[in-house]
Design an enzyme around this catalytic site. Structure first.
Site, PDB file in Angstrom:
ATOM      1  N   GLU A 405      40.486  42.728  44.778  1.00 32.53           N
ATOM      2  CA  GLU A 405      40.016  44.196  44.882  1.00 32.53           C
ATOM      3  C   GLU A 405      39.435  44.181  43.229  1.00 32.53           C
ATOM      4  O   GLU A 405      39.596  45.113  42.485  1.00 32.53           O
ATOM      5  CB  GLU A 405      41.179  45.209  44.703  1.00 32.53           C
ATOM      6  CG  GLU A 405      42.106  44.849  46.137  1.00 32.53           C
ATOM      7  CD  GLU A 405      41.467  45.574  47.278  1.00 32.53           C
ATOM      8  OE1 GLU A 405      40.296  46.211  47.216  1.00 32.53           O
ATOM      9  OE2 GLU A 405      41.871  45.484  48.279  1.00 32.53           O
TER      10      GLU A 405
HETATM   11  C1  LIG Z   1      44.361  35.422  48.407  1.00 30.82           C
HETATM   12  C2  LIG Z   1      42.724  36.085  48.187  1.00 30.82           C
HETATM   13  C3  LIG Z   1      42.642  36.926  49.020  1.00 30.82           C
HETATM   14  C4  LIG Z   1      41.244  37.554  49.109  1.00 30.82           C
HETATM   15  N1  LIG Z   1      40.805  38.263  49.928  1.00 30.82           N
HETATM   16  C5  LIG Z   1      39.396  38.540  50.113  1.00 30.82           C
HETATM   17  C6  LIG Z   1      38.705  39.141  51.203  1.00 30.82           C
HETATM   18  O1  LIG Z   1      39.339  39.799  51.917  1.00 30.82           O
HETATM   19  N2  LIG Z   1      37.449  39.561  51.147  1.00 30.82           N
HETATM   20  C7  LIG Z   1      36.601  39.319  50.025  1.00 30.82           C
HETATM   21  O2  LIG Z   1      35.278  39.436  50.102  1.00 30.82           O
HETATM   22  N3  LIG Z   1      37.321  38.521  49.029  1.00 30.82           N
HETATM   23  C8  LIG Z   1      38.347  38.373  48.888  1.00 30.82           C
HETATM   24  N4  LIG Z   1      39.073  37.537  47.951  1.00 30.82           N
HETATM   25  C9  LIG Z   1      38.249  37.184  46.807  1.00 30.82           C
HETATM   26  C10 LIG Z   1      38.456  38.045  45.681  1.00 30.82           C
HETATM   27  O3  LIG Z   1      38.085  39.546  45.653  1.00 30.82           O
HETATM   28  C11 LIG Z   1      37.991  37.114  44.330  1.00 30.82           C
HETATM   29  O4  LIG Z   1      38.362  35.954  44.222  1.00 30.82           O
HETATM   30  C12 LIG Z   1      37.703  38.062  42.807  1.00 30.82           C
HETATM   31  O5  LIG Z   1      36.826  39.008  43.137  1.00 30.82           O
HETATM   32  C13 LIG Z   1      37.159  37.073  42.006  1.00 30.82           C
HETATM   33  O6  LIG Z   1      36.186  36.526  42.183  1.00 30.82           O
HETATM   34  P1  LIG Z   1      36.387  34.842  41.880  1.00 30.82           P
HETATM   35  O7  LIG Z   1      37.693  34.037  42.487  1.00 30.82           O
HETATM   36  O8  LIG Z   1      35.032  34.248  42.148  1.00 30.82           O
HETATM   37  O9  LIG Z   1      36.441  34.524  40.301  1.00 30.82           O
HETATM   38  P2  LIG Z   1      35.229  34.709  39.417  1.00 30.82           P
HETATM   39  O10 LIG Z   1      34.396  35.742  39.557  1.00 30.82           O
HETATM   40  O11 LIG Z   1      34.620  33.376  39.182  1.00 30.82           O
HETATM   41  O12 LIG Z   1      36.322  35.083  37.957  1.00 30.82           O
HETATM   42  C14 LIG Z   1      36.737  34.101  37.220  1.00 30.82           C
HETATM   43  C15 LIG Z   1      37.127  34.676  35.891  1.00 30.82           C
HETATM   44  O13 LIG Z   1      36.276  35.110  34.996  1.00 30.82           O
HETATM   45  C16 LIG Z   1      36.338  36.455  35.036  1.00 30.82           C
HETATM   46  N5  LIG Z   1      35.102  37.228  34.965  1.00 30.82           N
HETATM   47  C17 LIG Z   1      34.150  37.029  35.849  1.00 30.82           C
HETATM   48  N6  LIG Z   1      32.978  37.737  35.632  1.00 30.82           N
HETATM   49  C18 LIG Z   1      33.269  38.448  34.337  1.00 30.82           C
HETATM   50  C19 LIG Z   1      32.477  39.211  33.421  1.00 30.82           C
HETATM   51  N7  LIG Z   1      31.615  39.740  33.966  1.00 30.82           N
HETATM   52  N8  LIG Z   1      33.479  39.432  32.286  1.00 30.82           N
HETATM   53  C20 LIG Z   1      34.301  39.218  32.060  1.00 30.82           C
HETATM   54  N9  LIG Z   1      35.122  38.363  32.912  1.00 30.82           N
HETATM   55  C21 LIG Z   1      34.607  38.026  33.907  1.00 30.82           C
HETATM   56  C22 LIG Z   1      37.256  37.128  35.875  1.00 30.82           C
HETATM   57  O14 LIG Z   1      37.865  38.175  35.622  1.00 30.82           O
HETATM   58  C23 LIG Z   1      38.324  36.002  35.962  1.00 30.82           C
HETATM   59  O15 LIG Z   1      39.168  35.949  35.214  1.00 30.82           O
HETATM   60  C24 LIG Z   1      40.414  37.100  47.928  1.00 30.82           C
HETATM   61  C25 LIG Z   1      40.811  36.224  46.994  1.00 30.82           C
HETATM   62  C26 LIG Z   1      42.266  35.688  47.101  1.00 30.82           C
HETATM   63  C27 LIG Z   1      42.618  34.716  46.148  1.00 30.82           C
END
Ligand SMILES: Cc1cc2nc3c(=O)[nH]c(=O)nc-3n(C[C@H](O)[C@H](O)[C@H](O)COP(=O)(O)OP(=O)(O)OC[C@H]3O[C@@H](n4cnc5c(N)ncnc54)[C@H](O)[C@@H]3O)c2cc1C
Length: 597
Positions: A405
């Site tokens: 979220e």
């Molecule tokens: C169990 C699980 C269920 C999920 N369910 C869904 C789902 O149903 N539908 C769906 O669409 N997605 C889903 N997700 C995805 C989830 O929303 C994303 O994992 C999340 O938004 C983070 O994206 P990412 O994993 O690519 O991390 P990244 O975006 O790569 O982030 C990695 C780190 O960098 C930080 N970061 C990134 N950008 C910035 C910035 N601009 N400034 C500062 N810090 C930053 C983040 O806060 C994080 O700490 C799910 C994930 C999990 C693990």
């Protein structure tokens, strides 16, 4: 109705009568709470180990039962097969249904929130008639497919494509999504894809039938740290045919849909943390009273009482903020409907108005759950580390709350970003109060001794000083960096932490004040102690984060003046004896042998 605007809590004083507290639940809501609790106690809690073994079929089974009980249709209007109940009732169900397992909470939240809300909020009449009844009954489970391997927090950067077919009747979707909750047993997907080289993505309703997959294949179940029986898979699309009438809203409006659906998801995630924390705290109290070391129940040790008191306080505080915001959203929706706005538009605007509060609650609730479950393990000692006790899975399940979220980093950035945007657009006047504080700092402070005999009078003064702290720092930061402020992430994080503490501390004080009005001071000694302890912790955070922020971008006389302001704004006339407050709270928990607030 006098409705506070989203974000306005930083500028205005709110009266306790104006906020909703759980003790205001109607008879119908009380009955609903009882039946959801009974359902969880009977159908879910005794079978927790099945979730831990990754029994996805069991999650599906419980989802079906919840659907049969009508629990997926609470907020769905009656014309689409729902109960048409209020936002507060919706929060209530989400709260109590999520208490026993993160796997089920995630499946339920993904389905009723991001899996259903985009259609309810943005669907055409035909789309709603066609899909919502199936989703509301649980006959169909929904999923939300936004994240891609290269597009996580930067959600609008997805590469999944939607190409119009030659006959103009379909879009052909191709691409890869990942981390999709409910993927393994859903019948409907909200899929975000880009048409040609559009700046923004577009949302589509995609039906999914495993027997007739229409170019959709699923990856294996992800092996995760927690929420072991929540289905999480990659989803691959290869020329998946989607009728043009299944586009949600307009071309290019997918990013807006994604963001607004997430606002609802965020406040519901806060609700979903609550009963888990009540249960974990209760388990910890019971264990602490039974477990003896040094021939003494460990609950009588101050070190353990500290933990119990803080766990209960953080849970109580989160509940105060969550239901306060839920009712503010409901009030806004009701007012819009009364002024002729359609139900759909009113829901959308109601939640959008309080997007700042939704982000604040998401961050606070997910971090407090982490704290509560972590201390839960600690109270259980070695047994806390064992799979035999409920602490271990609760701790692992809690961890995801800070990631999905929108990560907590993104939500912190958003909370301050949205506030400043409102100020720049003239929707909130931050400038006048920020300037008044700057002038205030130059003036000689008053040396009058205020009358603090009325309950919470000093606490309310402290709260107003915390708001000044935030405005002083945010005002100076905007003056110094202007539009470049968004590049000062560490500074924004500090400001966000102060903002979060203010909202939660104010909600907790107001809830308690309202409760005292319903009962009496003597019946609320533990709640009063929790409100005071929570405020003290908030003041300490504001002091630390405020100092860090001020030092980062000021120097010389200006820095000295701001630090002096910070000292003034975070100073009590009569410091609360927080050790005594924790003793009072712990004594009540131990007497009741459960979290009983
Ligand atoms: C169990 C699980 C269920 C999920 N369910 C869904 C789902 O149903 N539908 C769906 O669409 N997605 C889903 N997700 C995805 C989830 O929303 C994303 O994992 C999340 O938004 C983070 O994206 P990412 O994993 O690519 O991390 P990244 O975006 O790569 O982030 C990695 C780190 O960098 C930080 N970061 C990134 N950008 C910035 C910035 N601009 N400034 C500062 N810090 C930053 C983040 O806060 C994080 O700490 C799910 C994930 C999990 C693990």
């Amino acid at each position: 109705m006098n409705i506070i605007k989203g974000g306005e809590f930083l500028l205005k004083e709110t009266k306790s009568e104006a906020i909703f507290i759980t003790e205001d639940f109607s008879e119908e809501q009380q009955m609903m709470k009882t039946s959801v609790k009974e359902f969880i106690d009977k159908e879910v809690w005794p079978h927790k180990d099945r979730f831990e073994k990754g029994d996805y079929a069991f999650t599906e089974e419980v989802m079906t039962k919840a659907g049969e009980m009508g629990l997926m249709s609470i907020s769905v209007p009656e014309e689409y097969g729902g109960m048409g109940m209020s936002f507060v009732s919706n929060m209530l169900v989400c709260d109590y249904i999520s208490g026993s397992s993160g796997s089920f909470a995630t499946a339920f939240g993904a389905h009723t929130g991001i899996g259903t809300m985009p259609i309810l909020l943005y669907g055409t009449e035909n789309q709603k008639q066609k899909y919502i009844p199936n989703l509301a009954s649980g006959k169909w489970i929904g999923s939300y497919c936004l994240t891609e391997p290269g597009a996580g927090s930067d959600a609008n950067s997805g590469k999944t494509k939607a190409i119009l077919s030659d006959d103009g009747k379909h879009y052909l979707i191709s691409g890869q999504k990942m981390w999709i909750s409910n993927a393994g047993f859903c019948s409907l997907m909200i899929v975000f894809a880009r048409i040609e080289n559009d700046k923004n993505i577009t949302a589509f309703i995609v039906e999914y039938d495993q027997k007739n997959p229409n170019g959709i294949t699923l990856g294996e179940e992800e092996q995760k740290l927690g929420i072991k029986a929540s289905s999480t898979r990659q989803v691959f699309y290869s020329d998946t045919k989607v009728p043009i009438e299944n586009m949600l809203s307009e071309r290019g409006s997918g990013f807006k849909i994604a963001l607004n659906s997430l606002n609802v998801g965020r406040i519901k995630l806060a609700a979903a943390c609550l009963d888990a924390c009540r249960r974990v705290t209760t388990e910890a109290i019971k264990y602490a009273t039974e477990r003896k070391q040094f021939k003494t129940s460990i609950a009588s040790f101050g070190a353990i009482q500290y933990k119990l008191a803080e766990m209960a306080t953080k849970t109580y505080a989160t509940e105060s903020g969550s239901y306060r915001a839920a009712k503010d959203i409901q009030n806004k929706i009701d007012t819009l409907i009364a002024s002729g706005t359609s139900h759909q538009e009113a829901e959308l605007k109601g939640v959008e108005e309080y997007a700042i509060e939704c982000a604040v609650l998401k961050v606070y609730a997910s971090e407090m759950t982490q704290y509560v479950t972590d201390e839960g393990i600690q109270i259980f000692g070695g047994m806390g580390f064992s799979k035999e006790t409920p602490m271990e899975s609760a701790w692992r399940d809690a961890r995801i709350g800070r990631i999905y979220e929108g990560t907590n980093e993104i939500n912190r950035l958003l909370s301050v970003g949205m506030l400043l945007k409102k100020a720049f657009k003239g929707k909130l006047d931050l400038i006048t109060p920020a300037m008044a504080i700057a002038n205030d700092l130059m003036a000689i402070p008053s040396f009058d001794t205020p009358d603090y005999s009325i309950l919470f009078s000093e606490e309310k003064e402290m709260l107003s000083k915390l708001k000044k702290t935030f405005l002083m720092i945010a005002g100076k930061a905007v003056e110094s960096f202007g539009m470049e402020l968004e590049n000062q992430q560490q500074l924004i994080m500090s400001a966000s932490d102060i903002m979060i503490e203010i909202y939660i501390a104010e909600s907790t004080l107001l809830k308690t004040e309202k409760l005292v009005g319903k009962l009496s001071e003597s019946e609320c000694t533990a709640q009063i102690a929790m409100a005071r302890l929570n405020l003290f912790n908030a003041v300490e955070t504001a002091n630390t984060k405020g100092k860090e922020a001020i030092i980062s971008f000021t120097d010389g006389d200006e820095q000295r003046m701001l630090l002096m302001g910070l000292k003034r704004f975070t100073k009590y006339t009569n410091y609360p004896n927080v050790i005594q407050l924790r003793r009072i709270i712990a004594a009540r928990l131990i007497t009741d042998n459960k979290y009983s607030f």
